[in-house]
Motif scaffolding. Sequence first.
Motif, PDB file in Angstrom:
ATOM      1  N   PHE A   1       0.871  -1.157  -0.118  1.00 50.97           N
ATOM      2  CA  PHE A   1      -0.235  -0.090   0.088  1.00 50.97           C
ATOM      3  C   PHE A   1       0.918   1.345   0.178  1.00 50.97           C
ATOM      4  O   PHE A   1       0.597   2.389  -0.698  1.00 50.97           O
ATOM      5  CB  PHE A   1      -0.787  -0.001   1.198  1.00 50.97           C
ATOM      6  N   LYS A   2       2.054   1.190   0.775  1.00 48.72           N
ATOM      7  CA  LYS A   2       2.840   2.411   0.862  1.00 48.72           C
ATOM      8  C   LYS A   2       3.414   2.765  -0.641  1.00 48.72           C
ATOM      9  O   LYS A   2       3.504   3.874  -1.012  1.00 48.72           O
ATOM     10  CB  LYS A   2       4.036   2.130   1.537  1.00 48.72           C
ATOM     11  N   GLY A   3       3.678   1.583  -1.133  1.00 48.36           N
ATOM     12  CA  GLY A   3       4.471   1.697  -2.639  1.00 48.36           C
ATOM     13  C   GLY A   3       3.240   2.353  -3.694  1.00 48.36           C
ATOM     14  O   GLY A   3       3.589   3.276  -4.484  1.00 48.36           O
ATOM     15  N   ALA A   4       2.004   1.785  -3.480  1.00 39.76           N
ATOM     16  CA  ALA A   4       0.949   2.309  -4.402  1.00 39.76           C
ATOM     17  C   ALA A   4       0.583   3.877  -4.087  1.00 39.76           C
ATOM     18  O   ALA A   4       0.435   4.424  -5.008  1.00 39.76           O
ATOM     19  CB  ALA A   4      -0.457   1.296  -4.395  1.00 39.76           C
ATOM     20  N   ALA A   5       0.464   3.940  -2.742  1.00 39.88           N
ATOM     21  CA  ALA A   5       0.251   5.478  -2.323  1.00 39.88           C
ATOM     22  C   ALA A   5       1.168   6.437  -2.945  1.00 39.88           C
ATOM     23  O   ALA A   5       0.918   7.531  -3.356  1.00 39.88           O
ATOM     24  CB  ALA A   5      -0.265   5.532  -0.787  1.00 39.88           C
ATOM     25  N   GLY A   6       2.516   6.006  -2.636  1.00 44.40           N
ATOM     26  CA  GLY A   6       3.567   6.861  -2.942  1.00 44.40           C
ATOM     27  C   GLY A   6       3.527   6.971  -4.496  1.00 44.40           C
ATOM     28  O   GLY A   6       3.958   8.113  -5.189  1.00 44.40           O
ATOM     29  N   SER A   7       3.076   6.071  -5.152  1.00 45.29           N
ATOM     30  CA  SER A   7       3.236   6.271  -6.790  1.00 45.29           C
ATOM     31  C   SER A   7       2.478   7.199  -7.255  1.00 45.29           C
ATOM     32  O   SER A   7       2.784   7.640  -8.378  1.00 45.29           O
ATOM     33  CB  SER A   7       3.260   4.907  -7.341  1.00 45.29           C
ATOM     34  N   VAL A   8       1.442   7.685  -6.516  1.00 41.56           N
ATOM     35  CA  VAL A   8       0.202   8.415  -7.054  1.00 41.56           C
ATOM     36  C   VAL A   8       0.369   9.936  -6.055  1.00 41.56           C
ATOM     37  O   VAL A   8      -0.315  10.926  -6.273  1.00 41.56           O
ATOM     38  CB  VAL A   8      -1.097   8.245  -6.971  1.00 41.56           C
ATOM     39  N   GLY A   9       1.452   9.953  -5.278  1.00 35.27           N
ATOM     40  CA  GLY A   9       1.693  11.508  -4.469  1.00 35.27           C
ATOM     41  C   GLY A   9       0.906  11.416  -3.044  1.00 35.27           C
ATOM     42  O   GLY A   9       0.894  12.436  -2.620  1.00 35.27           O
ATOM     43  N   LEU A  10       0.348  10.394  -2.895  1.00 28.91           N
ATOM     44  CA  LEU A  10      -0.470  10.398  -1.399  1.00 28.91           C
ATOM     45  C   LEU A  10       0.657  10.295  -0.426  1.00 28.91           C
ATOM     46  O   LEU A  10       0.722   9.529   0.386  1.00 28.91           O
ATOM     47  CB  LEU A  10      -1.662   9.298  -1.500  1.00 28.91           C
ATOM     48  N   LYS A  11       0.863  11.550   0.015  1.00 28.12           N
ATOM     49  CA  LYS A  11       2.102  11.642   0.995  1.00 28.12           C
ATOM     50  C   LYS A  11       1.841  11.239   2.501  1.00 28.12           C
ATOM     51  O   LYS A  11       2.376  10.288   3.107  1.00 28.12           O
ATOM     52  CB  LYS A  11       2.686  13.064   0.933  1.00 28.12           C
ATOM     53  N   ARG A  12       0.478  11.822   2.886  1.00 28.32           N
ATOM     54  CA  ARG A  12       0.062  11.274   4.249  1.00 28.32           C
ATOM     55  C   ARG A  12      -0.037   9.784   4.499  1.00 28.32           C
ATOM     56  O   ARG A  12       0.403   9.309   5.513  1.00 28.32           O
ATOM     57  CB  ARG A  12      -1.194  12.208   4.854  1.00 28.32           C
TER      58      ARG A  12
END
Length: 121
Positions: free
Chosen positions: A64-75
């Motif tokens: 999930f961290k990788g997926a969220a980071g890949s679209v710029g969802l920092k928090r």
Amino acid sequence: MATVELESVLDLNTLEQYCSAIGAGTLLKSVVLFEQLMPEYVGSLVKANDANDKDTLCAEAHKFKGAAGSVGLKRIQQFAQSLQHGEEASWETEHEVWLGQIVEHASADLQQLKEFLESKA
């Protein structure tokens, strides 16, 4: 939303770079895909936590961290980053707080991301 507040939610630097490189419209397509997958991601985190399956919870948090980071969802990426590290001393006492923050903020953060990209498109 004020830029300072938005910077706590989104990785604005990365998003600006993506927009310059591939365009906001193309990135928005990736965000829509992430939006479709997010209930499954979050559901897997909650299910693993409810089952007291630490190994699976950490592994799912890593994905999930990788997926969220890949679209710029920092928090939510930062909370997933903490959640994936089950070996950390604070994990036992904090992991449910981190998971709760992901569950609480994921949809609103995603909406802010979409609005940000739509304003750039």
